[in-house]
Design an enzyme around this catalytic site. Structure first.
Site: not given
Ligand SMILES: *[C@@H]1O[C@H](CO)[C@@H](O)[C@H](O)[C@H]1NC(C)=O
Ligand SMILES: *[C@@H]1O[C@H](CO)[C@@H](O)[C@H](O)[C@H]1NC(C)=O
Ligand SMILES: *[C@@H]1O[C@H](CO)[C@@H](O)[C@H](O)[C@H]1NC(C)=O
Ligand SMILES: *[C@@H]1O[C@H](CO)[C@@H](O)[C@H](O)[C@H]1NC(C)=O
Ligand SMILES: *[C@@H]1O[C@H](CO)[C@@H](O)[C@H](O)[C@H]1NC(C)=O
Ligand SMILES: *[C@@H]1O[C@H](CO)[C@@H](O)[C@H](O)[C@H]1NC(C)=O
Ligand SMILES: *[C@@H]1O[C@H](CO)[C@@H](O)[C@H](O)[C@H]1NC(C)=O
Length: 915
Positions: A435, A438, A596
């Site tokens: 997760d 980015e 999300d």
């Protein structure tokens, strides 16, 4: 605190003011630029090269026009033209081969034999690509000069009227992009709530354009930040790339005039076919953020068992970590001994376990935290321009970030996986969840003092509850569970948080004039400045590349490193890695969840378009959305509908945020039933889908199909993104409105069969209203023309499913024919020692089953059901032997002929025919 925030926001605005926002650029200014003219043109049999020289006074819109460029065109295959425009004088950044190896360009084909052609005008230079056979123009820069400046590139193509464009994600816009006024920004971002019209976690600068005359594709291979604009406000609709670096590197894919899936296979030739995943990974996954301790985890597993919902894999979010530090367990809440008990229990019940791993590593220079110390020793952290470790703020507080370009990074990452996820001493996970890659950074830009912000934001936060008794019995029966329920909510006793130190780091001074932080053209990043809430774009990686250029690769590079680390733990076995951030090529290594989302109907609906983007266009088919929704409280009916829609996601996982109410499928009886109904269909179809996935791995054929892939001449199908095909032949048409028990679905002009009753439904190329669709039902149809190898019944785990007999369902098309295939192997080896590949063919009432039966599937084919049979047959023959009347039944209402064939072992060819 509020005041400080306001000041920061003001500062951010001030910094951005030096850049010009995308929306402010007047298209006429750009079109008035001089463009280039082609000189020194060399036309060879397999391509063209030329120099491009500026053909007038430089316009210098966002920097100085580069005076001389080089053009290279290669017909790499009959279906692929590579067009590259770069600056020959300086070496500009290009997506590294180490991240995305380029396809073979050493065996080009003759231009005349190619299915698409490159055409150009020398002055002003412009080019087009057209379909050889029809001369139809597919791409044309005519009328829009190319602009090539150090930090700004512009290339614009004309589009046809009402162009059907798919791709250019990651976004949560409609699957078919609205051609007017759509801007797609590519810049990885932690995009809570996945808002439509904004840049999200991943970046896929590929689109497929579909016309009734054919489907083609265009890949713009560039990892820099960009805005891609679709506009209809001029006479000719356009698609325009506005890019802040790299080179103009395009791959044009011919696709096909008749089969839209051809372009997907051609795209896979560039980015790689999807990694094969283990059979078990198609089972149900359960996760949430906010499981408070090991007892919670065990209880969820027990409750799924008690509710008889087939839970395959339990997951745990960052909760398990000690102060949210990766590669640790909290000794009080998730003690290692008890975690190992849980994993042992799961494994002994043929279930699996997955834990989250984030890239950010807690910055603890005082020593004692091995994952930081090891990385420090190998010097693998991202560095600020002054050479110090670049600090961010993530779940554990102040952090460093791994530099995936560092030569020792795999050694580091695999080492941490080996030691923490050690089968003998650690948590023996079966898959990995990555997760925040980015990478996400909570530090508010310009992040002058991450330590202060860590204190302000209270990272890591205290535990809201007391730890459980470490000896609490787990995996007890329901009586005990229910009795103990209520004792779980212990009084809040925050443990003491170590104050974060603010030593040793010079405050960073962000320079508003630094063009790596604030390039002259500002893409429409929903997060504001390029470096806002992520790694700083002025970071230089160990190999010299800039984060400015490589930001969009971070998640994919972490994906590859994580997959390698997982493969090293269990050599020869496939693994499941699910990432959040992706770039072209990611699917060859990992799967992806859509991030999300919210527990609302809009996100439920959008999940289909999002999933189709990844599974049908981007070659990342192991994809799914958080079922029942991540943030916000779900509702019983939303969760029920979503449990069934999710049964047709390739990756099926229920996941929830820490502050929302529980939403495991056992929480409500109706949702329990809905999940069972969905999973029952999924499990029976699992080998059909596994076969589709194997085919995808082999040649890139999509595992999910938007309707137009199957009905390319029917314009009604082009915009549809609330229905889709699971595999080639299972049409899924969920109810899409809150409280509704009806849904309008489109059935093309074809024959379908209801998946549950098996009775024929004649599609009339019309929308029909299905009514009385209960909250535990989802409309599913079989597209005529297929022979489905189904498991006879569903089970509690995929391991048991593999011990269940098959049945064949023969669903003829309008001409009375059907075909299908089945691929079976051990479900886990990267290179299976043996496999079985079966072909099914049905014609004139005769089903023929042939194949290679190398793998012992261990079970038989118990029955064959022929659909759409008009009358009772006089006899049914298997091979040369007539089947007894007692084994045949015919239902005139549903037109189903049910034949018990009772083949004990599925290990040889056979045929069944009726007269
Ligand atoms: C190729 O380009 C030239 C110049 O723009 C144009 O006249 C010609 O029609 C084009 N050919 C095709 C087949 O599009
Ligand atoms: C185009 O979209 C932007 C962003 O959604 C919006 O602000 C603007 O008003 C739209 N322009 C037109 C002409 O529709
Ligand atoms: C459930 O567990 C309790 C406590 O361990 C035990 O007394 C009871 O017999 C168990 N019930 C069943 C049905 O196994
Ligand atoms: C979710 O439900 C809980 C418990 O009822 C409530 O405290 C919370 O405010 C709700 N959250 C939202 C976003 O409505
Ligand atoms: C739940 O958490 C999210 C994300 O941190 C936050 O935005 C939201 O306000 C929280 N909701 C409630 C009801 O606390
Ligand atoms: C759906 O039904 C619930 C319960 O009756 C109600 O609260 C809600 O407003 C309804 N939603 C819509 C969109 O009608
Ligand atoms: C379908 O029919 C039902 C019952 O007649 C009606 O309530 C509903 O509005 C219709 N739905 C659509 C989408 O047409």
């Amino acid at each position: 605190m509020a005041k400080r925030h306001m000041f920061r926001q003001f500062l951010t605005l001030l910094l951005c003011a030096t850049s010009i926002f995308a929306s402010d650029v007047n298209p006429d200014v750009l079109d008035a630029c001089p463009g280039y003219k082609a000189t020194n043109v060399k036309s060879g049999p397999n391509g063209i090269s030329a120099n491009l020289v500026l053909s007038g006074k430089a316009c210098n819109v966002f920097g100085e026009d580069i005076a001389k460029l080089s053009l290279n065109v290669v017909y790499e295959t009959a279906d692929r033209i590579h067009v590259k425009i770069s600056d020959p004088s300086a070496s500009r950044y290009e997506v590294p081969e180490s991240v995305l190896p380029r396809p073979d360009d050493q065996h080009p084909v003759a231009a005349q034999s190619a299915n698409i052609q490159f055409n150009f005008t020398a002055s002003p230079f412009g080019f087009s690509v057209y379909r050889t056979k029809t001369r139809e123009v597919l791409f044309s820069t005519a009328g829009h000069p190319i602009i090539f400046e150090p930090q700004y590139l512009r290339l614009k193509t004309q589009l046809g009227k009402d162009a059907n464009i798919y791709g250019l994600g990651e976004h949560s816009n409609p699957f078919r992009l609205p051609p007017d006024n759509t801007t797609l920004t590519l810049w990885s971002r932690d995009a809570y709530g996945i808002p439509s019209g904004t840049n999200l976690y991943g970046n896929h600068p590929i689109y497929f354009e579909h016309r009734v005359t054919g489907t083609h594709g265009v890949l713009f291979l560039n990892s820099n930040g960009m805005d891609i604009k679709l506009r209809t406000d001029t006479t000719v609709p356009t698609l325009e790339y506005n890019v802040i670096g790299g080179v103009l590197d395009f791959y044009f894919l011919a696709g096909s005039e008749t089969d839209p899936t051809a372009v997907a296979r051609q795209y896979a030739e560039i980015v790689g076919t999807p990694a094969e995943v283990p059979y078990w990974s198609f089972g149900l996954h359960q996760c949430r953020f906010g499981y408070r301790n090991f007892v919670d985890i065990a209880n969820v597993i027990s409750r799924y068992a008690a509710a008889e919902i087939p839970l395959e894999t339990m997951w745990t979010d960052i909760d398990y970590m000690d102060r949210r530090r990766v590669f640790t367990v909290d000794p009080n809440y998730f003690p290692m001994e008890r975690m190992r008990d849980i994993v042992d229990y799961l494994h002994s019940h043929n279930q699996r376990y997955v834990l989250m791993t984030d890239p950010a590593v807690a910055y603890l220079p005082a020593g004692g935290y091995a994952p930081y110390d090891h990385g420090k020793a190998l010097d693998v952290w991202l560095k600020a321009p002054n050479g110090s470790e670049s600090l961010g703020l993530v779940w554990p507080g102040v952090t460093v970030f791994p530099d995936w370009f560092h030569p020792d990074i795999q050694q580091y990452w695999s080492g941490e996986f080996q030691s923490f996820y050690n089968p003998q001493t650690g948590v023996d996970i079966d898959g990995a969840w990555i997760d925040m890659n980015e990478p996400s950074n909570f530090c508010i830009y310009p992040c002058a003092d991450p330590f202060e912000q860590a204190v302000e934001m209270d990272f890591p936060p205290p535990r809201p509850n007391r730890p459980p008794d470490p000896n609490t019995p787990i995996f007890v029966n329901m009586t005990t569970l229910i009795r103990r329920n209520g004792e779980d909510d212990l009084l809040a006793t925050p443990y003491s948080v170590q104050p974060t130190s603010r030593n040793s780091v010079a405050l960073r001074r962000q320079d508003a004039n630094d063009s790596l932080l604030n390039p002259p053209y500002a893409i429409n990043n929903a997060q504001g400045a390029l470096s806002s809430r992520t790694a700083f774009t002025n970071i230089r990686h160990a190999n010299g590349l800039l984060e400015y250029d490589t930001h969009n690769l971070y998640g994919t590079m972490m994906s590859v490193a994580t997959r390698n680390a997982m493969l090293a733990r269990r050599p020869g076995k496939r693994t499941l890695v699910i990432t959040r951030s992706t770039f072209p090529g990611a699917g060859a290594h990992v799967g992806k969840w859509l991030g999300d989302n919210f527990s609302d109907w809009e996100h439920y609906r959008n999940s289909i378009a999002g999933m189709l983007g990844f599974a049908s266009v981007y070659q990342v088919p192991m994809v799914g959305s958080d079922i029942c929704g991540y943030a916000l409280n779900t509702t019983e009916t939303l969760c029920a509908r979503w449990a069934m829609l999710g049964a047709f996601y390739p990756f099926m996982r229920n996941h929830n945020i820490d502050n929302a109410t529980s939403q495991e499928f056992y929480v409500w009886p109706s949702v329990t039933q809905a999940a069972k109904n969905g999973l029952d269909m999924r499990f029976r179809l699992l080998d059909y889908f596994y076969t589709a996935f194997h085919r995808a791995h082999t040649d890139g054929t999509p595992v999910l199909n938007p309707l137009f892939f199957k009905y390319p001449k029917d314009p009604n199908t082009f915009p549809i993104d609330l229905q889709f095909f699971f595999g080639d032949s299972i049409l899924v048409s969920p109810v899409t409105e809150e409280n509704a028990t009806s849904v309008q679905i489109y059935l093309p002009n074809d024959i379908f069969y209801d998946f549950l009753t098996l009775s024929p439904v004649r599609g009339q190329a019309r929308f029909i209203n299905l009514t009385n669709v209960e909250f535990t039902q989802i409309p599913v149809h079989i597209k005529g023309g297929v022979v489905l190898p189904l498991r006879e019944n569903s089970t509690m785990t995929t391991t048991q499913l593999r011990q269940t007999d098959f049945e064949l369902v023969v669903a003829p098309d309008l001409d009375g024919n059907a075909s299908g295939e089945l691929y079976v192997d051990d479900g886990e080896s990267i290179t299976p020692p043996s496999s079985t590949s079966v072909s099914f063919n049905f014609k004139n009432g005769k089903l023929t089953v042939t194949g290679r039966f190398g793998f012992d599937v261990g079970v038989g084919v118990k029955r064959v059901r022929f659909l759409g049979v008009d009358k009772t047959p006089t006899k049914v023959v298997m091979d040369a032997k007539e089947i007894g009347k007692g084994d045949i039944s015919y239902d005139g209402e549903t037109k189903v002929l049910d034949v018990v064939v009772g083949a004990e072992k599925f290990d040889k060819a056979f045929s069944v025919e009726y007269h």
